[in-house]
Design a protein around this motif. Structure first.
Motif, PDB file in Angstrom:
ATOM      1  N   THR A 112       0.843  -1.204   0.000  1.00 26.24           N
ATOM      2  CA  THR A 112       0.000   0.000   0.000  1.00 26.24           C
ATOM      3  C   THR A 112       0.874   1.248   0.000  1.00 26.24           C
ATOM      4  N   GLY A 113       0.251   2.378  -0.311  1.00 24.02           N
ATOM      5  CA  GLY A 113       0.935   3.668  -0.252  1.00 24.02           C
ATOM      6  C   GLY A 113       1.616   4.077  -1.537  1.00 24.02           C
ATOM      7  N   GLN A 114       1.574   3.256  -2.559  1.00 26.46           N
ATOM      8  CA  GLN A 114       2.249   3.561  -3.809  1.00 26.46           C
ATOM      9  C   GLN A 114       1.360   4.369  -4.745  1.00 26.46           C
ATOM     10  N   TRP A 115       1.998   5.130  -5.627  1.00 24.19           N
ATOM     11  CA  TRP A 115       1.274   5.801  -6.702  1.00 24.19           C
ATOM     12  C   TRP A 115       0.736   4.697  -7.597  1.00 24.19           C
ATOM     13  N   GLY A 116      -0.383   4.907  -8.234  1.00 22.73           N
ATOM     14  CA  GLY A 116      -1.054   3.832  -8.957  1.00 22.73           C
ATOM     15  C   GLY A 116      -0.387   3.318 -10.205  1.00 22.73           C
ATOM     16  N   ILE A 117       0.340   4.187 -10.932  1.00 23.32           N
ATOM     17  CA  ILE A 117       0.960   3.740 -12.183  1.00 23.32           C
ATOM     18  C   ILE A 117       2.378   4.274 -12.309  1.00 23.32           C
ATOM     19  N   LYS A 118       3.159   3.592 -13.147  1.00 25.15           N
ATOM     20  CA  LYS A 118       4.517   4.025 -13.484  1.00 25.15           C
ATOM     21  C   LYS A 118       4.434   4.908 -14.727  1.00 25.15           C
ATOM     22  N   ARG A 119       5.543   5.503 -15.098  1.00 24.92           N
ATOM     23  CA  ARG A 119       5.577   6.401 -16.272  1.00 24.92           C
ATOM     24  C   ARG A 119       5.074   5.731 -17.553  1.00 24.92           C
ATOM     25  N   GLY A 120       5.340   4.453 -17.729  1.00 21.19           N
ATOM     26  CA  GLY A 120       4.918   3.752 -18.934  1.00 21.19           C
ATOM     27  C   GLY A 120       3.441   3.377 -18.955  1.00 21.19           C
ATOM     28  N   GLY A 121       2.717   3.630 -17.853  1.00 24.07           N
ATOM     29  CA  GLY A 121       1.294   3.348 -17.794  1.00 24.07           C
ATOM     30  C   GLY A 121       0.934   2.064 -17.064  1.00 24.07           C
ATOM     31  N   GLU A 122       1.916   1.176 -16.811  1.00 25.26           N
ATOM     32  CA  GLU A 122       1.605  -0.062 -16.093  1.00 25.26           C
ATOM     33  C   GLU A 122       1.485   0.243 -14.597  1.00 25.26           C
ATOM     34  N   THR A 123       0.759  -0.605 -13.888  1.00 26.43           N
ATOM     35  CA  THR A 123       0.552  -0.369 -12.459  1.00 26.43           C
ATOM     36  C   THR A 123       1.838  -0.603 -11.668  1.00 26.43           C
ATOM     37  N   THR A 124       1.822  -0.105 -10.451  1.00 22.51           N
ATOM     38  CA  THR A 124       2.940  -0.307  -9.530  1.00 22.51           C
ATOM     39  C   THR A 124       2.781  -1.600  -8.740  1.00 22.51           C
ATOM     40  N   ARG A 125       1.760  -2.361  -9.053  1.00 22.12           N
ATOM     41  CA  ARG A 125       1.489  -3.624  -8.347  1.00 22.12           C
ATOM     42  C   ARG A 125       2.650  -4.599  -8.493  1.00 22.12           C
ATOM     43  N   LEU A 126       3.011  -5.199  -7.365  1.00 18.93           N
ATOM     44  CA  LEU A 126       3.987  -6.283  -7.373  1.00 18.93           C
ATOM     45  C   LEU A 126       3.204  -7.584  -7.177  1.00 18.93           C
ATOM     46  N   PRO A 127       3.099  -8.429  -8.218  1.00 20.90           N
ATOM     47  CA  PRO A 127       2.278  -9.648  -8.144  1.00 20.90           C
ATOM     48  C   PRO A 127       2.631 -10.568  -6.983  1.00 20.90           C
ATOM     49  N   GLU A 128       3.891 -10.562  -6.548  1.00 16.49           N
ATOM     50  CA  GLU A 128       4.278 -11.432  -5.434  1.00 16.49           C
ATOM     51  C   GLU A 128       3.611 -11.025  -4.119  1.00 16.49           C
ATOM     52  N   ASN A 129       3.005  -9.832  -4.074  1.00 20.26           N
ATOM     53  CA  ASN A 129       2.300  -9.374  -2.879  1.00 20.26           C
ATOM     54  C   ASN A 129       0.790  -9.597  -2.951  1.00 20.26           C
ATOM     55  N   ASP A 130       0.311 -10.261  -3.995  1.00 21.54           N
ATOM     56  CA  ASP A 130      -1.126 -10.547  -4.101  1.00 21.54           C
ATOM     57  C   ASP A 130      -1.545 -11.493  -2.980  1.00 21.54           C
ATOM     58  N   VAL A 131      -2.611 -11.144  -2.278  1.00 20.83           N
ATOM     59  CA  VAL A 131      -3.136 -12.024  -1.231  1.00 20.83           C
ATOM     60  C   VAL A 131      -4.464 -12.645  -1.645  1.00 20.83           C
ATOM     61  N   LEU A 132      -5.068 -12.103  -2.709  1.00 23.13           N
ATOM     62  CA  LEU A 132      -6.350 -12.638  -3.165  1.00 23.13           C
ATOM     63  C   LEU A 132      -6.543 -12.246  -4.625  1.00 23.13           C
ATOM     64  N   THR A 133      -6.922 -13.214  -5.439  1.00 27.56           N
ATOM     65  CA  THR A 133      -7.367 -12.938  -6.806  1.00 27.56           C
ATOM     66  C   THR A 133      -8.625 -13.754  -7.033  1.00 27.56           C
ATOM     67  N   ALA A 134      -9.576 -13.156  -7.742  1.00 27.44           N
ATOM     68  CA  ALA A 134     -10.831 -13.858  -8.006  1.00 27.44           C
ATOM     69  C   ALA A 134     -11.453 -13.323  -9.288  1.00 27.44           C
ATOM     70  N   SER A 135     -12.198 -14.176  -9.944  1.00 33.10           N
ATOM     71  CA  SER A 135     -12.913 -13.796 -11.162  1.00 33.10           C
ATOM     72  C   SER A 135     -14.291 -13.253 -10.798  1.00 33.10           C
ATOM     73  N   VAL A 136     -14.635 -12.111 -11.398  1.00 29.57           N
ATOM     74  CA  VAL A 136     -15.916 -11.449 -11.138  1.00 29.57           C
ATOM     75  C   VAL A 136     -16.500 -11.018 -12.483  1.00 29.57           C
ATOM     76  N   THR A 137     -17.814 -11.117 -12.623  1.00 32.38           N
ATOM     77  CA  THR A 137     -18.464 -10.761 -13.880  1.00 32.38           C
ATOM     78  C   THR A 137     -19.071  -9.358 -13.802  1.00 32.38           C
TER      79      THR A 137
END
Length: 181
Positions: A122-147
């Protein structure tokens, strides 16, 4: 004597200037003056409170889904800093357990089902200069499919709404309901 006054005057001017610059650097920015206004949605699920903090961008005549927010690419689910969700107790989000804590909330929209992602960073700016998110996938605690579903009304500004069944991300012509228990 004149030399001492000159030195004292220059010293005071430098001290004042340094103090002013120091103050300007430590004063937090006024987020309410941003084009994408800060917003909060909150609600109770049993004994636990869920709070969503986000910045609310506007459509402004743009096509959002598939263009402004590309399909098949992780998005910060708001503007400015990454959207956060905080819970003071364990919840079940989109059918999966989420321990109490503060998390970043991302989504990956597709033309069909979307992936919701809860990430411990948490606490990061949402995107990098190239437009991709600042998310680090290794820190994912939950992923789920939603319609997602088509909205019955047009939503100019992105909004999160907490309901008895969970929360809903609404923007443009789309709603993304996420179940919470």
């Amino acid at each position: 004597m004149k030399q001492s006054i000159k030195v004292l005057t220059i010293s005071l001017i430098c001290l004042f200037a340094a103090n002013s610059m120091s103050f300007a650097q430590t004063t937090p920015p006024d987020k309410s003056k941003r084009p994408s206004q800060p917003a909060t949605a909150s609600g109770k699920f049993g004994n636990s409170t869920l709070t969503i903090d986000y910045s609310s961008p506007a459509v402004k005549g743009r096509k959002v889904w598939g263009e402004l927010v590309p399909y098949d690419k992780v998005w910060r689910a708001g503007a400015n800093e990454a959207t956060t969700i905080t819970t003071d107790g364990e919840l079940t989000v989109a059918g999966k357990k989420l321990p109490a804590g503060k998390y970043s909330f991302y989504v990956m929209p597709t033309e069909k089902d979307w992936t919701v992602i809860v990430n411990s960073q948490t606490g990061q700016w949402g995107i990098k200069r190239g437009g991709e998110t600042t998310r680090l996938p290794e820190n994912d605690v939950l992923t789920a499919s939603v319609t997602p579903k088509k909205s019955s009304i047009f939503n100019e500004n992105l909004v999160y709404e907490v309901t008895k069944d969970g929360f809903v991300l609404k923007w443009e012509n789309m709603e993304l309901p996420v179940s919470v228990k």
